[in-house]
Design an enzyme around this catalytic site. Structure first.
Site, mmCIF file in Angstrom:
data_model
loop_
_atom_site.group_PDB
_atom_site.id
_atom_site.type_symbol
_atom_site.label_atom_id
_atom_site.label_comp_id
_atom_site.label_asym_id
_atom_site.label_seq_id
_atom_site.Cartn_x
_atom_site.Cartn_y
_atom_site.Cartn_z
ATOM 1 N N LYS A 18 0.842 -1.206 0.000
ATOM 2 C CA LYS A 18 0.000 0.000 0.000
ATOM 3 C C LYS A 18 0.881 1.263 0.000
ATOM 4 C CE LYS A 18 -2.140 -1.259 3.824
ATOM 5 N NZ LYS A 18 -1.434 -2.540 4.082
ATOM 6 N N ARG A 93 -10.281 0.080 8.261
ATOM 7 C CA ARG A 93 -9.788 -1.260 8.568
ATOM 8 C C ARG A 93 -10.847 -2.102 9.262
ATOM 9 N NH1 ARG A 93 -4.045 -0.065 8.743
ATOM 10 N NH2 ARG A 93 -2.891 -1.969 9.152
ATOM 11 N N ARG A 132 11.690 -5.383 5.218
ATOM 12 C CA ARG A 132 11.389 -3.957 5.012
ATOM 13 C C ARG A 132 12.271 -3.073 5.897
ATOM 14 N NH1 ARG A 132 5.448 -1.804 5.538
ATOM 15 N NH2 ARG A 132 5.572 -2.868 7.548
ATOM 16 N N ARG A 165 10.670 -1.395 11.435
ATOM 17 C CA ARG A 165 9.503 -1.126 12.276
ATOM 18 C C ARG A 165 9.395 -2.166 13.390
ATOM 19 N NH1 ARG A 165 4.400 0.026 8.321
ATOM 20 N NH2 ARG A 165 3.393 -1.236 9.919
ATOM 21 N N ARG A 176 -0.709 -9.614 12.926
ATOM 22 C CA ARG A 176 -1.283 -8.578 12.043
ATOM 23 C C ARG A 176 -2.056 -9.224 10.892
ATOM 24 N NH1 ARG A 176 3.996 -5.548 10.625
ATOM 25 N NH2 ARG A 176 2.728 -4.389 9.139
HETATM 26 P P1 AP5 Z 1 4.778 -1.606 1.922
HETATM 27 O O1 AP5 Z 1 4.449 -0.803 0.709
HETATM 28 O O2 AP5 Z 1 5.481 -0.951 3.044
HETATM 29 O O3 AP5 Z 1 3.484 -2.411 2.423
HETATM 30 P P2 AP5 Z 1 2.157 -1.898 3.162
HETATM 31 O O4 AP5 Z 1 1.000 -2.529 2.466
HETATM 32 O O5 AP5 Z 1 2.174 -0.415 3.273
HETATM 33 O O6 AP5 Z 1 2.354 -2.623 4.546
HETATM 34 P P3 AP5 Z 1 2.179 -2.081 6.041
HETATM 35 O O7 AP5 Z 1 2.932 -3.035 6.927
HETATM 36 O O8 AP5 Z 1 2.525 -0.627 6.137
HETATM 37 O O9 AP5 Z 1 0.660 -2.260 6.262
HETATM 38 P P4 AP5 Z 1 -0.067 -2.325 7.585
HETATM 39 O O10 AP5 Z 1 -1.460 -2.178 7.114
HETATM 40 O O11 AP5 Z 1 0.220 -3.497 8.419
HETATM 41 O O12 AP5 Z 1 0.565 -1.100 8.441
HETATM 42 P P5 AP5 Z 1 0.068 0.351 8.818
HETATM 43 O O13 AP5 Z 1 1.243 1.224 8.892
HETATM 44 O O14 AP5 Z 1 -1.089 0.763 7.981
HETATM 45 O O15 AP5 Z 1 5.660 -2.854 1.394
HETATM 46 C C1 AP5 Z 1 6.182 -3.808 2.312
HETATM 47 C C2 AP5 Z 1 7.604 -4.227 1.879
HETATM 48 O O16 AP5 Z 1 7.517 -4.928 0.636
HETATM 49 C C3 AP5 Z 1 8.569 -3.065 1.637
HETATM 50 O O17 AP5 Z 1 9.848 -3.471 2.069
HETATM 51 C C4 AP5 Z 1 8.547 -2.866 0.125
HETATM 52 O O18 AP5 Z 1 9.793 -2.377 -0.368
HETATM 53 C C5 AP5 Z 1 8.287 -4.281 -0.370
HETATM 54 N N1 AP5 Z 1 7.485 -4.326 -1.596
HETATM 55 C C6 AP5 Z 1 6.394 -3.573 -1.887
HETATM 56 N N2 AP5 Z 1 5.897 -3.903 -3.098
HETATM 57 C C7 AP5 Z 1 6.680 -4.916 -3.562
HETATM 58 C C8 AP5 Z 1 6.670 -5.696 -4.754
HETATM 59 N N3 AP5 Z 1 5.754 -5.500 -5.728
HETATM 60 N N4 AP5 Z 1 7.619 -6.658 -4.895
HETATM 61 C C9 AP5 Z 1 8.555 -6.847 -3.919
HETATM 62 N N5 AP5 Z 1 8.614 -6.136 -2.778
HETATM 63 C C10 AP5 Z 1 7.687 -5.179 -2.593
HETATM 64 O O19 AP5 Z 1 -0.515 0.116 10.306
HETATM 65 C C11 AP5 Z 1 0.352 -0.200 11.375
HETATM 66 C C12 AP5 Z 1 -0.442 -0.334 12.664
HETATM 67 O O20 AP5 Z 1 -1.096 0.918 12.976
HETATM 68 C C13 AP5 Z 1 -1.588 -1.357 12.638
HETATM 69 O O21 AP5 Z 1 -1.134 -2.663 12.922
HETATM 70 C C14 AP5 Z 1 -2.526 -0.793 13.721
HETATM 71 O O22 AP5 Z 1 -2.051 -1.101 15.012
HETATM 72 C C15 AP5 Z 1 -2.399 0.709 13.508
HETATM 73 N N6 AP5 Z 1 -3.397 1.221 12.566
HETATM 74 C C16 AP5 Z 1 -3.146 1.821 11.358
HETATM 75 N N7 AP5 Z 1 -4.295 2.152 10.744
HETATM 76 C C17 AP5 Z 1 -5.296 1.759 11.577
HETATM 77 C C18 AP5 Z 1 -6.714 1.804 11.482
HETATM 78 N N8 AP5 Z 1 -7.340 2.319 10.394
HETATM 79 N N9 AP5 Z 1 -7.443 1.297 12.514
HETATM 80 C C19 AP5 Z 1 -6.848 0.781 13.604
HETATM 81 N N10 AP5 Z 1 -5.506 0.675 13.748
HETATM 82 C C20 AP5 Z 1 -4.732 1.177 12.744
HETATM 83 MG MG MG Z 2 2.269 0.948 4.885
#
Ligand code: AP5
Ligand code: MG
Length: 221
Positions: A18, A93, A132, A165, A176
């Site tokens: 994402k 979410r 990552r 992270r 997760r």
């Molecule tokens: P990346 O692009 O970083 O993936 P992502 O989908 O953004 O993954 P996240 O871990 O950020 O998602 P998440 O939903 O768990 O975390 P968030 O920060 O929202 O890519 C991942 C890796 O893969 C990178 O190293 C990249 O280089 C690589 N990559 C990407 N594309 C690739 C490809 N095509 N091929 C190869 N490699 C690739 O949330 C974190 C925490 O915050 C949650 O757990 C929760 O506690 C809280 N939180 C956030 N939002 C909410 C909400 N709405 N409600 C409640 N709690 C929330």
């Molecule tokens: Mg992210």
């Protein structure tokens, strides 16, 4: 007119890409990137009351309570740069968050225009999260194998230090993914029902190849 706005949600499991796709969408379409994860991590780093309240949920891989996150998004969507379109990453979410988002947009005569689901097999998600690295300065994401920086541990863009992270360890990643299946995946049916869901397949594809699909979906209306 509001009908032409790109009011976009990026949906997908942890590690689906994402944030990676958001960087490209922002560069191409000029939408403000609204990542609840990034906003919450900034609050934790600054030690605000909200950050202190969110920290334990984030470190365990659980969800921060709906009321907290909905308030953050409501305030952010009220800012001037979000009035002509936005890119939400990591929100909503839960069904509750989705319903509240629809209600707050409807109050302003707006609606979600596109929900793009990035679909990636689970073993690949785990591999991506394990490798990552993030920039402490500008927040750019890297991967030690798939997208390494030019100099180890240093951001190509701003020269700041890269870090891992705290929720990217194997045990927390598994949790997760469970939370995603239980609480967030039901949004696929929710947005299918609203006629706005589209999918991009991200398994085994380079980020730019995934973006080609995403761009076609956004440009196609
Ligand atoms: P990346 O692009 O970083 O993936 P992502 O989908 O953004 O993954 P996240 O871990 O950020 O998602 P998440 O939903 O768990 O975390 P968030 O920060 O929202 O890519 C991942 C890796 O893969 C990178 O190293 C990249 O280089 C690589 N990559 C990407 N594309 C690739 C490809 N095509 N091929 C190869 N490699 C690739 O949330 C974190 C925490 O915050 C949650 O757990 C929760 O506690 C809280 N939180 C956030 N939002 C909410 C909400 N709405 N409600 C409640 N709690 C929330
Ligand atoms: Mg992210």
């Amino acid at each position: 007119m509001t009908d032409a706005q790109l009011n976009v949600i990026l949906l997908g499991a942890p590690g689906a890409g994402k944030g990676t796709q958001a960087e490209r969408i922002v560069a191409k379409f000029g939408l403000p990137h609204i990542s609840t994860g990034e906003m919450l991590r900034a609050a934790v780093a600054q030690g605000t009351d909200m950050g202190l309240a969110a920290q334990k949920f984030m470190e365990s891989g659980g969800l921060v309570p709906d009321e907290v996150v909905i308030g953050v998004v409501r305030d952010r969507l009220a800012e001037p740069d979000a009035q002509n379109g936005f890119l939400l990453d990591g929100f909503p979410r839960t069904i509750e968050q989705a319903e509240r988002l629809d209600a707050m947009l409807a109050e302003a005569g707006r609606a979600v225009s596109h929900v793009i689901l990035i679909d990636v097999p689970e073993d690949e998600l785990v591999q991506r999260l394990a490798g990552r690295r993030m920039c402490r300065g500008c927040g750019k994401g890297y991967h030690v194998v798939f997208d390494p920086p030019k100099a180890k541990g240093i951001c190509d863009v701003c020269g700041s230090e890269l870090y891992q992270r705290t929720d990217d360890n194997e045990e927390t990643v598994r949790h997760r993914l469970e939370v995603y299946r239980a609480q967030t995946e039901p949004l696929v049916g929710y947005y299918e029902g609203h006629g706005v869901l589209q999918s991009a397949y991200g398994g085994g594809k380079l980020p730019d190849d995934v973006f080609a699909q995403v761009q076609a979906l956004l440009a196609g209306g």
